[in-house]
Design a protein around this motif. Structure first.
Motif, PDB file in Angstrom:
ATOM      1  N   UNK A 433      27.284 105.157  34.278  1.00 52.38           N
ATOM      2  CA  UNK A 433      28.720 105.154  34.525  1.00 52.38           C
ATOM      3  C   UNK A 433      29.435 104.068  33.748  1.00 52.38           C
ATOM      4  N   UNK A 434      30.755 104.208  33.608  1.00 57.54           N
ATOM      5  CA  UNK A 434      31.549 103.238  32.852  1.00 57.54           C
ATOM      6  C   UNK A 434      33.007 103.334  33.312  1.00 57.54           C
ATOM      7  N   UNK A 435      33.806 102.429  32.826  1.00 55.84           N
ATOM      8  CA  UNK A 435      35.217 102.393  33.197  1.00 55.84           C
ATOM      9  C   UNK A 435      36.054 102.830  32.005  1.00 55.84           C
ATOM     10  N   UNK A 436      36.907 103.797  32.209  1.00 58.57           N
ATOM     11  CA  UNK A 436      37.800 104.298  31.163  1.00 58.57           C
ATOM     12  C   UNK A 436      39.226 103.936  31.565  1.00 58.57           C
ATOM     13  N   UNK A 438      41.667 102.437  33.849  1.00 55.35           N
ATOM     14  CA  UNK A 438      41.606 102.155  35.284  1.00 55.35           C
ATOM     15  C   UNK A 438      40.707 103.144  36.029  1.00 55.35           C
ATOM     16  N   UNK A 439      40.161 104.112  35.293  1.00 58.03           N
ATOM     17  CA  UNK A 439      39.387 105.162  35.942  1.00 58.03           C
ATOM     18  C   UNK A 439      37.887 104.871  35.879  1.00 58.03           C
TER      19      UNK A 439
END
Length: 693
Positions: A433-436, A438-439
């Motif tokens: 997983x990762x942050x795109x 603010x998502x």
């Protein structure tokens, strides 16, 4: 002589002193001076200088030298036959001729009196028996008469090439020397790059890279993924291999052929190579234009090698190309089309096909050359033509560190000039997983854990919303897994077993059929909030060969291992293509006896069931029997059911065209539906033929 002889034997000479014949040069030395000095030095070492300007003169000298070496005089007939069949055989390329010199240097001469004599081309046992000669500025003129094949006079088969110095061994021109003048300023950085390129072309490195490509080819090009392209069902994609120079291209091509020697056909990659002359072969990372219409500026060795590679290509594809004018242009066009049609697995290039070439089936670019700026973006863009949900991105596998050059190129040219080149996230980001912005984007591991926790295998999914949630979750897993399979690190970390995948595939397909039935359509986008990733389901396809292998295993175990039968059922349920054959396969399994020959009896069983089912359709719909058999035979031959034209009309029973309720149209649609279902059930397990006889 300028030495005192101490000892001499057939292998070496020992002297006590040697005085160089040539004083130190203090003035500028031209290439002509260098050539003259080089020939003079060879003459002092017992090389005989010859002034030969024609091919006839070269052949006449060859005959004299072989007569001296073998102590035998050829008759005119004997020489003509020996020269054409053994030395200048038109069917032999450079590789075959090299093999003759290195490994088969004793050739058989059929004499006029019917006897046979050994003729030595080279005496390897007594090396001092070989005679050395030197000629210079010898040119092959396309306008001079070809003594071997006079009909080829003036054709492109005789290329105009001039050689500075040529060394003859027993009259055979074995070494061509190109003289380069002194005094040219070579920068230290340039020298370092040359040394670096030599190191990068080391045989061990080349061998390791070829081994890696072969070992990971199916993974990177998704050869286990199936999809439909026009009227063809294909497995996976294809690739281009961009290398640093023509010399390196030759080394790579040779290594691929070496490593694939003796492998079965299904393990062989279809390799092609193409190149032509460019000023500096893009050594600064900028892609220079190569001329796809002309190979005349290539050096002799590179052109001969390309001819040999094209000869391999001709054998594979039953073509007739070479490096001559129009034929090379047509070779270029043919290669281009076969890459687009995914008939070529891997194309080795230097600069060609790295700019302006589009092929939707191309998903992988292997890179062993320096690329930068616009040339890098152009090359990378060859793989980013989206084809379907399986090919949503391209792979760039670099055997050099191009990360800095890539970042600089994208930064400099921006998204517009980058032509859609966007780098994927890292393996760790897709997996965990990762942050795109603010998502938060959920990774593969958490998606699979959610699947296993919420939707247990075999448990019914109650309620339409729960079913939609499962469809979205499993679709997300399919999409991220499609990306992860391109990473080497993913192997062994799939989390879902093969049986898990079959079970969840089966659940997913069941829901697809249920929702499609409700909506009476064939679209994967069933409604606004449901999208089925059916291409990603179909890419992991279970075929009939896999099922038959399980049946053979079950039969060899004396029909006792019922777990195999369960595995067969799960495999069929997880396959979109095999579901309509489930009853057929189950009936065949029930018919097994100890005396069964699985492969032969399966074919007979399928033919029997085809006849039964087609006869049933004919009787149910009151069809014309002969026309129906003809219609289906043609469908199996062509690979599809023809739903227009007069053929289907001949199949139908007499029904008025002018019925107010449209009875004929309804009848036609019903018959086409049944014959289409019959075709889909049997065609892909029948080898493209309706019946054996």
């Amino acid at each position: 002589m300028h030495y005192h002889l101490i000892a001499e034997n057939p292998e070496s000479t020992v002297v006590s002193e040697y005085q160089p014949l040539f004083p130190r040069e203090v003035n500028y030395q031209s290439e002509a001076d260098l050539e003259k000095a080089f020939i003079g030095q060879l003459q002092t070492q017992a090389y005989e200088y010859l002034h030969i300007t024609t091919e006839l003169g070269l052949i006449a000298n060859l005959r004299r030298q072989l007569e001296i070496l073998n102590g035998y005089q050829f008759t005119g007939t004997e020489w003509d036959q020996f020269f054409k069949s053994k030395i200048a055989n038109q069917n032999n390329g450079i590789e075959e001729k090299t093999t003759i010199i290195q490994e088969d240097h004793i050739q058989l001469l059929s004499r006029d009196d019917g006897t046979v004599k050994n003729i030595y081309l080279i005496d390897k046992a007594n090396i001092h028996n070989n005679r050395l000669q030197v000629i210079n500025q010898y040119s092959v003129n396309p306008n001079q008469v070809n003594p071997v094949n006079p009909e080829n006079q003036g054709s492109d088969l005789l290329r105009e090439n001039r050689y500075d110095v040529t060394i003859l061994v027993n009259g055979l021109p074995l070494v061509h020397v190109e003289i380069k003048k002194r005094g040219v300023d070579i920068k230290d950085e340039k020298v370092w790059n040359i040394d670096r390129e030599k190191a990068l072309a080391a045989p061990e490195r080349i061998s390791n890279i070829v081994t890696y490509i072969r070992g990971h080819f199916d993974q990177k090009t998704k050869r286990n993924s199936f999809y439909q392209l026009k009227d063809r069902r294909l497995a996976g994609f294809n690739s281009i291999f961009a290398v640093s120079s023509i010399e390196v291209a030759k080394i790579y091509y040779t290594e691929f052929q070496k490593q694939m020697t003796g492998l079965p056909s299904d393990k062989q990659l279809k390799i092609a190579a193409i190149y032509s002359f460019s000023a500096n072969e893009g050594e600064d990372g900028i892609i220079d234009d190569e001329n796809p219409e002309d190979t005349s500026k290539l050096d002799q060795s590179s052109r001969d090698f390309l001819d040999a590679a094209i000869k391999d290509y001709n054998k594979i594809f039953k073509t007739n190309f070479d490096t001559s004018g129009d034929k090379f242009q047509n070779y270029y066009k043919d290669v281009s089309q076969r890459v687009k049609d995914r008939e070529i697995d891997l194309l080795i290039v230097v600069n060609m096909f790295l700019t302006g070439f589009d092929a939707t089936t191309l998903n992988t670019l292997w890179v062993d050359k320096n690329l930068r700026l616009h040339g890098l973006l152009q090359a990378f863009s060859r793989t980013n033509r989206i084809l379907n949900s399986i090919k949503t991105f391209g792979n760039i596998i670099c055997f050099r560190n191009l990360e800095k050059a890539t970042n600089e190129s994208i930064s400099l040219f921006g998204d517009k000039e980058a032509g859609g080149v966007v780098l994927l996230k890292t393996y760790d980001e897709y997996y965990n997983g990762y942050k795109n912005g603010d998502k938060e984007v959920t990774g593969y591991a958490d998606l699979v854990n959610e699947l296993l926790e919420k939707y247990q295998v075999g448990a019914p999914i109650i309620g339409e919303q729960a079913q939609k949630d499962f469809i979205k979750l499993y679709g997300a897993i399919l999409k991220v897994k499609n990306i992860l399979t391109s990473f080497d690190e993913f192997a062994g970390h799939e989390l879902l077993t093969e049986r898990d995948v079959q079970d969840y595939h089966s659940m997913y397909i069941n829901l697809y059929n249920d929702f499609r039935g409700k909506n009476k359509g064939d679209n994967e986008n069933i409604n606004d909030d449901i999208v089925f990733e059916m291409e990603l389901i179909k890419q992991v396809e279970i075929n009939i060969d896999y099922i038959l292998a399980l049946i053979r295993k079950y039969h060899l175990g004396h029909l006792k291992d019922k777990e195999i039968v369960i595995s067969i059922g799960k495999a069929i349920d997880s396959s979109v293509e095999l579901r309509n054959k489930k009853e057929l396969i189950e009936q065949f399994i029930e018919s097994l006896t100890p005396a069964t020959n699985v492969d032969d009896d399966w074919r007979s069983f399928v033919d029997e069931k085809k006849l039964e089912e087609l006869e049933r359709i004919i009787n149910e719909e009151n069809l014309d029997k002969d026309e129906t058999y003809k219609f289906i035979t043609n469908a199996f031959r062509d690979g599809f059911v023809q739903n227009t034209g007069t053929a289907i009309s001949k199949v139908l029973p007499p029904v008025s065209r002018f019925s107010p309720t449209g009875e004929r149209t309804k009848k036609r649609d019903t018959v086409l539906e049944k014959l289409g279902a019959f075709f889909n059930k049997f065609w892909d397990i029948s080898g493209g033929r309706f019946l054996k006889n």
